[in-house]
Design an enzyme around this catalytic site. Structure first.
Site, PDB file in Angstrom:
ATOM      1  N   ARG A 202       0.818  -1.210   0.000  1.00 44.10           N
ATOM      2  CA  ARG A 202       0.000   0.000   0.000  1.00 44.10           C
ATOM      3  C   ARG A 202       0.855   1.265   0.000  1.00 44.10           C
ATOM      4  NH1 ARG A 202      -5.022  -0.075   3.507  1.00 44.10           N
ATOM      5  NH2 ARG A 202      -5.855   0.688   1.536  1.00 44.10           N
ATOM      6  N   GLY A 203       1.973   1.199  -0.734  1.00 42.89           N
ATOM      7  CA  GLY A 203       2.828   2.378  -0.875  1.00 42.89           C
ATOM      8  C   GLY A 203       3.234   2.932   0.479  1.00 42.89           C
ATOM      9  N   ASP A 234       9.029  -4.122  -5.592  1.00 39.59           N
ATOM     10  CA  ASP A 234       9.901  -5.257  -5.911  1.00 39.59           C
ATOM     11  C   ASP A 234      10.996  -5.422  -4.861  1.00 39.59           C
ATOM     12  OD1 ASP A 234       8.591  -5.911  -8.401  1.00 39.59           O
ATOM     13  OD2 ASP A 234       9.418  -4.036  -9.138  1.00 39.59           O
TER      14      ASP A 234
HETATM   15  P1  AMP Z   1       7.550  -1.059  -8.836  1.00 38.69           P
HETATM   16  O1  AMP Z   1       7.822   0.395  -8.638  1.00 38.69           O
HETATM   17  O2  AMP Z   1       8.037  -1.922  -7.721  1.00 38.69           O
HETATM   18  O3  AMP Z   1       6.134  -1.328  -9.219  1.00 38.69           O
HETATM   19  O4  AMP Z   1       8.417  -1.529 -10.109  1.00 38.69           O
HETATM   20  C1  AMP Z   1       8.882  -0.643 -11.055  1.00 38.69           C
HETATM   21  C2  AMP Z   1       9.670  -1.397 -12.109  1.00 38.69           C
HETATM   22  O5  AMP Z   1       8.755  -2.131 -12.927  1.00 38.69           O
HETATM   23  C3  AMP Z   1      10.418  -0.455 -13.024  1.00 38.69           C
HETATM   24  O6  AMP Z   1      11.817  -0.617 -12.805  1.00 38.69           O
HETATM   25  C4  AMP Z   1       9.992  -0.831 -14.432  1.00 38.69           C
HETATM   26  O7  AMP Z   1      11.085  -1.016 -15.299  1.00 38.69           O
HETATM   27  C5  AMP Z   1       9.227  -2.121 -14.268  1.00 38.69           C
HETATM   28  N1  AMP Z   1       8.064  -2.183 -15.165  1.00 38.69           N
HETATM   29  C6  AMP Z   1       7.209  -1.188 -15.466  1.00 38.69           C
HETATM   30  N2  AMP Z   1       6.269  -1.606 -16.356  1.00 38.69           N
HETATM   31  C7  AMP Z   1       6.526  -2.913 -16.628  1.00 38.69           C
HETATM   32  C8  AMP Z   1       5.929  -3.928 -17.474  1.00 38.69           C
HETATM   33  N3  AMP Z   1       4.877  -3.659 -18.246  1.00 38.69           N
HETATM   34  N4  AMP Z   1       6.473  -5.154 -17.472  1.00 38.69           N
HETATM   35  C9  AMP Z   1       7.532  -5.426 -16.706  1.00 38.69           C
HETATM   36  N5  AMP Z   1       8.156  -4.536 -15.901  1.00 38.69           N
HETATM   37  C10 AMP Z   1       7.671  -3.288 -15.849  1.00 38.69           C
END
Ligand code: AMP
Length: 301
Positions: A202-203, A234
């Site tokens: 939840r950010g 992540d």
């Molecule tokens: P988060 O902020 O944890 O949601 O993850 C952000 C990461 O997700 C960024 O480093 C992006 O490169 C990656 N990302 C964004 N859109 C996609 C997508 N459609 N498929 C896979 N990875 C993505």
């Protein structure tokens, strides 16, 4: 125990109210593995293009990430451009170039098939299923997904959900997947789809964990300055899974400790743009902040 992540490797361009970063290292697999490696040996299954610099590979290897499962394909690396609002919980995707990710078929090196802890990062559910089917005897498999797959490939996503232990998902995706607005109801509905636990990110408000047996609620670590929230989710998942793999235990206190460690690891990620802070971080800083977090949330009834 080892932790494996299959997910995106990216160049990210990021704009927040506090500044910007152009074409920095990104992707779910990169953030996950950098965070997990503080706790347990981490492995990436993913793809980069010919334009991906050795400097990023070196940074990942130095952080203890095994890159045998990282393919280099002809073409360009996946690219994502996002902009955050004043409310950093809200972001717009301005551009996505799938590039080599479009044709990506995950391949597990033979030595990865016995990985015990695996994270199926946000990608096509068929690719997630492919990785899952190659794992011989995983102890815990967790999954992330996003609106695109929830809408475009619901049947395939259902099949993966039936086979994973844990879902790690953000609140808007949990609502979308379940069709429920209330977050508790959303979690209950997702549990009915198969997994034994749901972790809802939840950010800046922290994380909820739901299972049939228990509910656990953790606030985010309070920070005075958040520069860039990219990768927080992540990094949370990486810290969480790495910590579980290190303890090789998936229930009760070990699970709660892993959630708090994931939460604390993610709090560092957002202190700088891209994965810069995560790369410069050391385990002692994580442990210190973990202790402070325990103090912040302790009370006697
Ligand atoms: P988060 O902020 O944890 O949601 O993850 C952000 C990461 O997700 C960024 O480093 C992006 O490169 C990656 N990302 C964004 N859109 C996609 C997508 N459609 N498929 C896979 N990875 C993505």
């Amino acid at each position: 125990m080892n932790v494996l992540v299959v997910g995106s490797m990216a160049f990210d361009s990021i704009e927040t109210p506090h500044g910007r970063a152009d074409r920095v290292l990104g992707g779910s697999a990169a953030y996950f593995a950098l965070a997990a490696a503080f706790f347990a040996p981490a492995r990436i299954v993913g793809v980069v293009g010919e334009d991906f610099p050795d400097e990023h590979l070196t940074a990942l290897s130095r952080s203890g990430v095994d890159l045998e499962g990282l393919q280099r394909a002809p073409g360009k690396t996946f690219y994502w451009h996002g902009r955050y609002h004043e409310d950093l919980n809200v972001r717009d995707t301005l551009e996505v170039q799938l590039n080599v990710l479009e044709e990506f078929v995950p391949r597990l090196p033979a030595g990865y098939e016995d990985t015990e802890y695996a994270f199926l990062g946000n990608m096509h559910p068929a690719a997630q299923l492919e990785v899952l089917s190659r794992l011989k005897q995983p102890r815990l498999v967790a999954l992330d997904t996003m609106d695109h797959w929830i809408h475009e490939t619901p049947e395939e996503l259902r099949k993966v959900l039936e086979r994973v232990e844990t879902v790690v998902i953000n609140d808007s995706e949990a609502r979308m997947l379940s069709g429920q607005q209330n977050i508790v109801r959303a979690a209950r509905a997702i549990l009915k789809m198969g997994p034994r636990a749901v972790l809802i990110k939840r950010g800046e408000y922290g994380v909820f964990q739901f299972s049939d047996a228990a509910t656990f609620v953790v606030p985010a670590y309070p920070l005075e300055e958040v520069l860039d929230p990219t990768g927080a989710g992540d990094s949370f998942a990486g810290g969480f899974m790495g910590c579980l793999a290190a303890a090789d235990a998936g229930s009760g206190d070990a699970l709660r400790r892993a959630i708090v460690y994931g939460n604390v690891t993610a709090s560092f990620t957002v202190e700088d743009f891209g994965p810069r802070r995560l790369i410069a971080l050391d385990r002692t800083e994580i442990d210190e902040r973990y202790r402070r977090f325990v103090d912040l949330t302790r009370f006697h009834d």
